[in-house]
Design a protein around this motif. Sequence first.
Motif, PDB file in Angstrom:
ATOM      1  N   VAL A 240     -13.347 -17.575  -6.781  1.00  0.00           N
ATOM      2  CA  VAL A 240     -13.255 -16.901  -5.371  1.00  0.00           C
ATOM      3  C   VAL A 240     -14.094 -15.645  -5.556  1.00  0.00           C
ATOM      4  CG1 VAL A 240     -11.962 -15.740  -3.536  1.00  0.00           C
ATOM      5  CG2 VAL A 240     -11.272 -18.030  -4.212  1.00  0.00           C
ATOM      6  N   THR A 241     -13.440 -14.990  -6.712  1.00  0.00           N
ATOM      7  CA  THR A 241     -14.154 -13.842  -7.201  1.00  0.00           C
ATOM      8  C   THR A 241     -15.698 -13.900  -7.394  1.00  0.00           C
ATOM      9  OG1 THR A 241     -11.879 -12.805  -7.988  1.00  0.00           O
ATOM     10  CG2 THR A 241     -14.037 -11.671  -8.772  1.00  0.00           C
ATOM     11  N   GLN A 242     -15.864 -14.742  -8.014  1.00  0.00           N
ATOM     12  CA  GLN A 242     -17.288 -14.956  -8.477  1.00  0.00           C
ATOM     13  C   GLN A 242     -18.015 -15.229  -7.051  1.00  0.00           C
ATOM     14  OE1 GLN A 242     -18.224 -18.113 -10.974  1.00  0.00           O
ATOM     15  NE2 GLN A 242     -20.025 -17.505 -11.573  1.00  0.00           N
ATOM     16  N   GLN A 243     -17.468 -15.921  -6.036  1.00  0.00           N
ATOM     17  CA  GLN A 243     -18.191 -16.283  -4.975  1.00  0.00           C
ATOM     18  C   GLN A 243     -18.311 -14.957  -4.098  1.00  0.00           C
ATOM     19  OE1 GLN A 243     -19.114 -19.573  -4.107  1.00  0.00           O
ATOM     20  NE2 GLN A 243     -20.339 -18.406  -2.400  1.00  0.00           N
ATOM     21  N   ILE A 244     -17.651 -14.122  -3.962  1.00  0.00           N
ATOM     22  CA  ILE A 244     -17.728 -12.697  -3.289  1.00  0.00           C
ATOM     23  C   ILE A 244     -18.909 -11.944  -3.899  1.00  0.00           C
ATOM     24  CG2 ILE A 244     -16.671 -10.557  -2.890  1.00  0.00           C
ATOM     25  CD1 ILE A 244     -13.733 -11.983  -2.974  1.00  0.00           C
ATOM     26  N   VAL A 245     -19.003 -11.983  -5.149  1.00  0.00           N
ATOM     27  CA  VAL A 245     -20.312 -11.146  -5.522  1.00  0.00           C
ATOM     28  C   VAL A 245     -21.603 -11.947  -5.279  1.00  0.00           C
ATOM     29  CG1 VAL A 245     -21.185 -10.530  -7.944  1.00  0.00           C
ATOM     30  CG2 VAL A 245     -18.641 -10.436  -7.790  1.00  0.00           C
ATOM     31  N   GLN A 295     -25.487  -9.519 -14.869  1.00  0.00           N
ATOM     32  CA  GLN A 295     -25.731 -10.749 -15.235  1.00  0.00           C
ATOM     33  C   GLN A 295     -26.125 -11.461 -13.883  1.00  0.00           C
ATOM     34  OE1 GLN A 295     -22.510 -11.869 -17.691  1.00  0.00           O
ATOM     35  NE2 GLN A 295     -23.437 -11.066 -19.598  1.00  0.00           N
ATOM     36  N   MET A 296     -24.918 -11.335 -12.942  1.00  0.00           N
ATOM     37  CA  MET A 296     -24.922 -12.262 -11.584  1.00  0.00           C
ATOM     38  C   MET A 296     -26.252 -11.914 -10.920  1.00  0.00           C
ATOM     39  SD  MET A 296     -21.052 -12.826 -10.719  1.00  0.00           S
ATOM     40  CE  MET A 296     -21.715 -13.969  -9.173  1.00  0.00           C
ATOM     41  N   PHE A 297     -26.588 -10.312 -11.113  1.00  0.00           N
ATOM     42  CA  PHE A 297     -28.024 -10.137 -10.132  1.00  0.00           C
ATOM     43  C   PHE A 297     -29.224 -10.610 -10.951  1.00  0.00           C
ATOM     44  CE2 PHE A 297     -31.301  -6.886  -9.669  1.00  0.00           C
ATOM     45  CZ  PHE A 297     -31.277  -7.236  -8.251  1.00  0.00           C
ATOM     46  N   SER A 298     -29.013 -10.818 -12.166  1.00  0.00           N
ATOM     47  CA  SER A 298     -30.352 -11.290 -12.774  1.00  0.00           C
ATOM     48  C   SER A 298     -30.443 -12.544 -12.597  1.00  0.00           C
ATOM     49  CB  SER A 298     -30.061 -11.099 -14.549  1.00  0.00           C
ATOM     50  OG  SER A 298     -30.166  -9.985 -14.827  1.00  0.00           O
ATOM     51  N   MET A 299     -29.253 -13.451 -12.493  1.00  0.00           N
ATOM     52  CA  MET A 299     -29.200 -14.768 -11.873  1.00  0.00           C
ATOM     53  C   MET A 299     -29.787 -15.097 -10.552  1.00  0.00           C
ATOM     54  SD  MET A 299     -25.974 -16.835 -14.134  1.00  0.00           S
ATOM     55  CE  MET A 299     -25.009 -15.756 -13.653  1.00  0.00           C
ATOM     56  N   ALA A 300     -29.123 -14.323  -9.686  1.00  0.00           N
ATOM     57  CA  ALA A 300     -29.495 -14.451  -8.249  1.00  0.00           C
ATOM     58  C   ALA A 300     -31.166 -14.089  -8.101  1.00  0.00           C
ATOM     59  CB  ALA A 300     -28.651 -13.318  -7.536  1.00  0.00           C
ATOM     60  N   SER A 301     -31.449 -13.058  -8.753  1.00  0.00           N
ATOM     61  CA  SER A 301     -32.915 -12.663  -8.728  1.00  0.00           C
ATOM     62  C   SER A 301     -33.957 -13.796  -9.093  1.00  0.00           C
ATOM     63  CB  SER A 301     -33.269 -11.298  -9.454  1.00  0.00           C
ATOM     64  OG  SER A 301     -32.427 -10.324  -9.051  1.00  0.00           O
ATOM     65  N   ILE A 317     -35.662  -1.445  -0.929  1.00  0.00           N
ATOM     66  CA  ILE A 317     -34.499  -0.806  -1.395  1.00  0.00           C
ATOM     67  C   ILE A 317     -33.850  -1.614  -2.670  1.00  0.00           C
ATOM     68  CG2 ILE A 317     -32.781  -2.161   0.029  1.00  0.00           C
ATOM     69  CD1 ILE A 317     -30.899   0.219   0.284  1.00  0.00           C
ATOM     70  N   GLY A 318     -33.647  -0.852  -3.795  1.00  0.00           N
ATOM     71  CA  GLY A 318     -33.253  -1.469  -4.892  1.00  0.00           C
ATOM     72  C   GLY A 318     -31.722  -1.611  -4.927  1.00  0.00           C
ATOM     73  N   ILE A 319     -31.292  -2.392  -5.788  1.00  0.00           N
ATOM     74  CA  ILE A 319     -29.821  -3.014  -5.857  1.00  0.00           C
ATOM     75  C   ILE A 319     -28.783  -1.931  -5.771  1.00  0.00           C
ATOM     76  CG2 ILE A 319     -29.686  -3.722  -8.156  1.00  0.00           C
ATOM     77  CD1 ILE A 319     -27.997  -5.440  -5.225  1.00  0.00           C
ATOM     78  N   ARG A 320     -29.057  -0.899  -6.730  1.00  0.00           N
ATOM     79  CA  ARG A 320     -28.282   0.206  -6.999  1.00  0.00           C
ATOM     80  C   ARG A 320     -28.249   1.199  -5.586  1.00  0.00           C
ATOM     81  NH1 ARG A 320     -24.725  -1.266 -10.364  1.00  0.00           N
ATOM     82  NH2 ARG A 320     -25.714  -2.192 -12.328  1.00  0.00           N
ATOM     83  N   GLU A 321     -29.490   1.436  -5.290  1.00  0.00           N
ATOM     84  CA  GLU A 321     -29.396   2.089  -3.820  1.00  0.00           C
ATOM     85  C   GLU A 321     -28.616   1.506  -2.767  1.00  0.00           C
ATOM     86  OE1 GLU A 321     -32.491   4.311  -0.676  1.00  0.00           O
ATOM     87  OE2 GLU A 321     -33.420   3.012  -2.399  1.00  0.00           O
ATOM     88  N   PHE A 322     -28.809   0.045  -2.736  1.00  0.00           N
ATOM     89  CA  PHE A 322     -28.184  -0.680  -1.913  1.00  0.00           C
ATOM     90  C   PHE A 322     -26.538  -0.479  -1.979  1.00  0.00           C
ATOM     91  CE2 PHE A 322     -26.237  -4.970  -1.017  1.00  0.00           C
ATOM     92  CZ  PHE A 322     -26.522  -5.309   0.309  1.00  0.00           C
ATOM     93  N   MET A 323     -26.103  -0.629  -3.288  1.00  0.00           N
ATOM     94  CA  MET A 323     -24.729  -0.698  -3.495  1.00  0.00           C
ATOM     95  C   MET A 323     -24.220   0.837  -3.318  1.00  0.00           C
ATOM     96  SD  MET A 323     -23.768  -3.440  -4.303  1.00  0.00           S
ATOM     97  CE  MET A 323     -22.020  -3.202  -4.542  1.00  0.00           C
ATOM     98  N   ASP A 324     -25.049   1.950  -3.216  1.00  0.00           N
ATOM     99  CA  ASP A 324     -24.677   3.266  -3.200  1.00  0.00           C
ATOM    100  C   ASP A 324     -24.300   3.592  -1.592  1.00  0.00           C
ATOM    101  OD1 ASP A 324     -24.653   4.125  -5.706  1.00  0.00           O
ATOM    102  OD2 ASP A 324     -26.612   5.042  -5.649  1.00  0.00           O
ATOM    103  N   LYS A 325     -25.262   3.056  -0.983  1.00  0.00           N
ATOM    104  CA  LYS A 325     -24.942   2.927   0.543  1.00  0.00           C
ATOM    105  C   LYS A 325     -23.897   2.337   0.990  1.00  0.00           C
ATOM    106  CE  LYS A 325     -28.289   2.469   3.743  1.00  0.00           C
ATOM    107  NZ  LYS A 325     -29.298   1.965   4.581  1.00  0.00           N
TER     108      LYS A 325
END
Length: 371
Positions: A240-245, A295-301, A317-325
């Motif tokens: 479930v945790t992995q699915q959330i990410v 690692q999960m972001f690399s696989m998703a990309s 928008i980059g993933i870090r900026e996305f997360m910061d928002k």
Amino acid sequence: MKDGKIDIIIPAYKAQETISRTLSSIAIQTIIDKLEITIVNDAFGDYTDLVKTFSKFFKVRELKLENNVGPGLARQYGIDHTDHEYFTCIDADDTFASAIALETLLSGIEENEVIKCCSAGFMQLGDDLKHLVPHQNDMVWMFGKIYRREWIKKYKIHFNDTRANEDTGYNMWVKLLCDNITEQVRFIPEIVYFWHNKPDSITRINDGQYSYDQCFCGWTDNMIYAIQNAKKARPFSGQVTQQIVGVLLNLYYYYIETVARKPIFERQNWEYIKKFYHKCYKRIEEDITDEVFSQMFSMASMEKHQSGTLIGIVPHIGIREFMDKLHTEDYSEDAIYQIWEDMKQDEETRKLIENNIKCGVCAEGYTNKPF
């Protein structure tokens, strides 16, 4: 009831011109004596004559709903008003792929008690019935699947009242609970179902509006729905945790596509991402290390780029900026109402909302009421 029989649920809305084809594909099944068909009339028209005609070949009945509820709740009504050991669903404009389709599904789930859902392959047919797109190992659509009723009832798995991606929410709930040696989903390669495309389907009309409007909202709502329900039964589940990410990363790329292709829905869809973040991701964020996230972001990309959906798109928008928002912006469940009000003031958007009504997914478009 362990009787080895299958209930076939058919949600039907304006299906008078296509459902005969569907019923004919059932009539040729090799295990016809093990089947019982329930047409759930979603408050439009009448199927009495068809029921009378096909009753000569198999057990079939029509249940009529007083109000239009959409395909998910129509399926649920059919499931709630049937009682055989197994059930499967078919849309009223689709067909089973061969005379052994249901025999194949039944054999697939009966092989072992640990199998709670058996998912076979299905073929997506183009407008000319020649363009074929196979789907395998799928837990998105209801197509080509059979479910063990006793297990579904044990966990009270049911459809919600959304009208976009409601089947995805249902099957994600099933998938997340089938995570151990005694409860499993089985995938088999045989093609058992034909999904008939229509040029005027909700996914195609209005220049693909559905994908970046109702589909985005519905998919997000149904991921929240499935994850929250699965979490109750599996509070410490790593799956479930992995699915959330994974969902959050998919929303990141889905958002990029929205801005590039249908920017008129940017604010709406960003608000839905915030909704997922606060209802699901924020609660497990401390458990996700930077290494795991990377690692999960690399696989998703890699998956996204291989799929070709991002061709010609430069992420704004980059993933870090996305997360910061997501970390810093305020969130209120009521904010979406103001966004929808603002959208209605714009002439172009107002036309798109009118198109929502024509789509028929929601009587008044998704902006009816958030799930």
